[in-house]
Design an enzyme around this catalytic site. Structure first.
Site, short mmCIF file in Angstrom:
data_model
loop_
_atom_site.label_atom_id
_atom_site.label_comp_id
_atom_site.label_asym_id
_atom_site.label_seq_id
_atom_site.Cartn_x
_atom_site.Cartn_y
_atom_site.Cartn_z
N HIS A 381 0.78 -1.22 0.00
CA HIS A 381 0.00 0.00 0.00
C HIS A 381 0.82 1.28 0.00
O HIS A 381 0.26 2.37 -0.03
CB HIS A 381 -0.92 0.00 1.21
CG HIS A 381 -2.28 0.56 0.93
ND1 HIS A 381 -2.50 1.59 0.03
CD2 HIS A 381 -3.49 0.24 1.43
CE1 HIS A 381 -3.79 1.87 0.00
NE2 HIS A 381 -4.41 1.06 0.83
N TYR A 495 -12.40 5.77 11.69
CA TYR A 495 -11.67 6.22 10.50
C TYR A 495 -12.38 5.69 9.26
O TYR A 495 -12.61 4.50 9.12
CB TYR A 495 -10.25 5.66 10.56
CG TYR A 495 -9.29 6.13 9.49
CD1 TYR A 495 -8.21 6.94 9.82
CD2 TYR A 495 -9.43 5.75 8.16
CE1 TYR A 495 -7.30 7.37 8.86
CE2 TYR A 495 -8.55 6.17 7.19
CZ TYR A 495 -7.49 6.98 7.55
OH TYR A 495 -6.60 7.40 6.59
N SER A 497 -11.85 6.39 5.08
CA SER A 497 -10.97 7.08 4.15
C SER A 497 -11.73 7.59 2.94
O SER A 497 -12.59 6.91 2.39
CB SER A 497 -9.85 6.15 3.70
OG SER A 497 -8.89 6.87 2.97
N THR A 508 -5.48 10.98 0.30
CA THR A 508 -6.75 10.70 0.96
C THR A 508 -6.93 11.67 2.11
O THR A 508 -6.00 12.31 2.58
CB THR A 508 -6.79 9.27 1.53
OG1 THR A 508 -5.75 9.13 2.49
CG2 THR A 508 -6.66 8.23 0.44
#
Length: 665
Positions: A381, A495, A497, A508
């Site tokens: 990622h 959270y 995104s 993001t």
């Protein structure tokens, strides 16, 4: 998806990407492209792929006063009144003092670096500097839906087709034939041939502005060049992203062995599907015993440990150096598993981590194909976001289904695969073998702790929620707050995104979905609540409205997380820690208990990621036309995932009951 475009995975990424790097990468590819055929491409866009990139608007730095106000708004539901009052005073002092000075520095720095966004460099650095294993901490997975034609789910057929489709995408991308990534707010006006024809002739310096005037928002595509021929190489202190697009070979991993063969020929064309099929069949038939120390386990190790061992491997022999170069420069990694996962838990375990002897986690992405045809993308990622990976996912799925390169009646070529397939071998010293065994022990210890539960609720979905004029994503996020409150009596730091890819080198922003509105609504739905049916319906609408507002703000770069992160990074470089960042409340809201991400894409069967903190939950969820679902991971120190799912189901039923009854009135 909501807003500009939502990420499909948990948020763990960063890098210093430059348009110049993209352009030079493409030019290098052009040097070996001689000829091509229509079967080598998935599309031929009349608008060049990177046409809008140069004129994309820059990611704005929010006003400091807005950031401070939004930060306090997010803190309010998770803090007690006394703690909130103290935090509010700290934030006010920061805004007038150190924050104002740091923000001026950030603005000046941003003006000097007009080629990128203010968050790109530090955001990439944070993740590349992390020394934690990328397995569970960073790499997520997305599983493809099965082919509706069962015979096409054969492992050899499916793996052959995904390789060809991925190569078609690579060639289409690199030769500028891939349709630019554009979010059409008014498709009837902009998703048309006439719009494309005019946009094509617009100078690149103004092309994006022309699109925006037509309510079409081009998305940043600077990360796309990292899709292929890319690897995260471990280095002491900070890893490096390496892309070598001269590589024409595929990396195949099976049972601890690493194979390569060319999938692009010397003329730049895709190797014939029959040859690819023959080579993959040869690998699947290879019964060479599994090595005692499969090197793939090292890619799941602590990054400094892996960096040291990799240096020893490379320095041992020229053969080792060449093997590592072949792995790094491969177009991508194909993992041919000998398992047939059955059920959501087995699928998540296999695709999120699996047997590391069948993996090379450092590659930009791995495509995993199981014996039963189950297939997924597991991706590193650090190099980019879900926008690029989802494009890869959707385009290859569509191409495989509409134009499969091989069929069940196809025959592999008569060529001798042993002449084209190269099984890589490494010269491993005893110290390296010992390090691999240690890595295997660490890997098994870490992955064995993960708990997984999943559920698909078929009673309602997007279609029903839209008739109620309620945002489906807001309902999903609200249900997580409800379930957590019912289990713990608390509001958890959450959270979600949201992509800021509408801006040049946008990354993001965090959508903080735990709000005062979700708290009030969750409390109204408790069993002992006296709230009326009408009151609950009103609160549901309030949650939807505020969620839509937060989504728009985040998509336009107007959240608070990235701005404060950039200011904290600047302060750290000066050896300072402003009180706002030393405040326990800042640590508390960034200790993400509920890490969430939507996986609602037509080609996605399921997806998942691990929690980001030991006592948190990793919640991948879907809101489809007629169902909602979730795939939840946890660790022993967290809530029991099964209990959370059971509670979540009750919340969905309660929300559906209220909406159904009030819709009839």
């Amino acid at each position: 998806m909501a807003g500009i475009q939502r990420l499909v995975t948990a948020e763990h990424l960063r890098s210093n990407l430059r348009c110049l790097q993209v352009a030079s990468s493409w030019r290098a590819f052009q040097s070996f492209r001689k000829s091509s055929t229509s079967s080598d491409y998935i599309q031929d866009s009349i608008v060049p792929t990177m046409h809008f990139q140069h004129s994309l608007p820059r990611l704005p730095i929010p006003k400091l006063s807005y950031t401070c106000r939004r930060y306090l708004k997010s803190q309010e539901p998770v803090l007690t009144p006394e703690v909130y009052a103290a935090t509010k005073k700290i934030v006010q002092d920061f805004e007038k003092g150190e924050g104002n000075s740091l923000n001026s520095q950030l603005i000046a720095q941003n003006k000097r670096n007009k080629h990128t966004s203010y968050i790109s460099g530090p955001w990439f650095d944070m993740y590349l500097e992390s020394r934690a294993s990328i397995v569970l901490n960073f790499n997520p997975y997305m599983a493809y839906k099965f082919d509706e034609r069962p015979e096409y789910n054969d492992q050899l057929i499916r793996s052959s087709n995904i390789v060809v489709s991925a190569m078609r995408l690579m060639k289409t991308l690199r030769e500028g034939k891939l349709e630019p990534e554009v979010y059409h707010l008014n498709p009837k006006k902009s998703d048309t041939e006439s719009f494309r024809k005019i946009a094509r002739w617009m100078p690149q310096s103004i092309a994006a502005y022309y699109a925006i005037l037509n309510k079409a928002f081009p998305l940043d595509m600077s990360q796309y060049f990292r899709l292929f021929n890319s690897t995260r190489v471990p280095q002491i202190g900070r890893d490096e992203l390496v892309t070598d697009d001269s590589g024409r070979h595929l990396l195949v991993v099976r049972n601890g062995h690493y194979y390569t063969f060319d999938v692009i020929d010397q003329d730049g064309s895709i190797v014939s599907p029959a040859d690819i099929q023959a080579n993959l069949q040869y690998i699947l038939n290879d019964n060479t015993p599994r090595p005692d120390a499969p090197v793939g386990y090292l890619t799941a190790e602590n990054r400094d440990v892996w960096a040291n061992v990799r240096t020893k491997i490379v320095d041992t022999s020229e053969n080792n150096a060449q093997v590592m170069k072949m792995i790094d420069s491969a177009v991508f990694c194909l993992c041919l598993d000998d398992t047939s996962p059955d059920g959501p838990e087995d699928m998540t375990r296999n695709m999120l981590y699996g047997d590391a002897a069948y993996r090379w986690f450092d590659k930009s992405f791995q495509i995993i194909v199981c014996k039963n045809g189950l297939m997924s993308v597991n991706f590193e990622h650090a190099w980019g976001d879900g926008v690029a990976v989802l494009r890869l996912f959707n385009e290859t799925f569509k191409d495989m289904n509409e134009r499969p390169a091989v069929s069940p009646s196809s025959q592999p070529s008569n060529t001798d695969p042993s002449q084209g397939v190269n099984r890589l071998t490494l010269d491993l010293e005893p110290g390296v073998s010992n390090a691999i065994n240690t890595a295997r022990d660490n890997y098994e210890a870490a992955t064995s702790k993960l708990c997984i539960d999943a559920y698909q609720h078929m009673d309602f979905g997007k279609n029903f929620l839209k008739t109620c004029k309620i945002s489906p994503d807001s309902v999903m996020q609200l249900s997580f707050q409800m379930a957590y409150l019912r289990m713990t009596g608390q509001v958890g730091a959450t959270y979600e995104s949201c992509s800021t890819a509408a801006f040049k080198h946008g990354r993001t922003e965090t959508l903080r979905s735990a709000t005062q509105e979700t708290t009030r609504c969750s409390q109204a739905f408790l069993k002992d609540s006296s709230a009326s049916l009408e009151e609950k319906r009103r609160l549901l609408q309030e949650c939807s409205d505020i969620h839509n507002q937060l989504t728009k703000e985040a998509a336009m770069g107007q959240g608070w997380d990235r701005h404060l992160f950039a200011l904290r990074t600047l302060a750290a470089k000066e050896g300072k820690t402003p009180a706002i960042f030393a405040d326990p409340a800042y640590s508390f809201i960034n200790h993400i208990i509920l890490s969430t991400s939507t996986l609602s894409a037509p080609a996605v069967l399921a997806g998942g990621f691990a929690p980001v903190v030991p006592n948190g939950l990793g919640i991948g969820y879907t809101a489809l036309d007629d169902s909602v679902g979730c795939n939840i991971t946890s660790y022993p120190d967290s809530l029991n995932a099964s209990d959370f799912v059971a509670c979540l189901i009750d919340c969905w039923k309660d929300i559906q009951d209220v909406l159904s009854k009030t819709n009839k009135q």
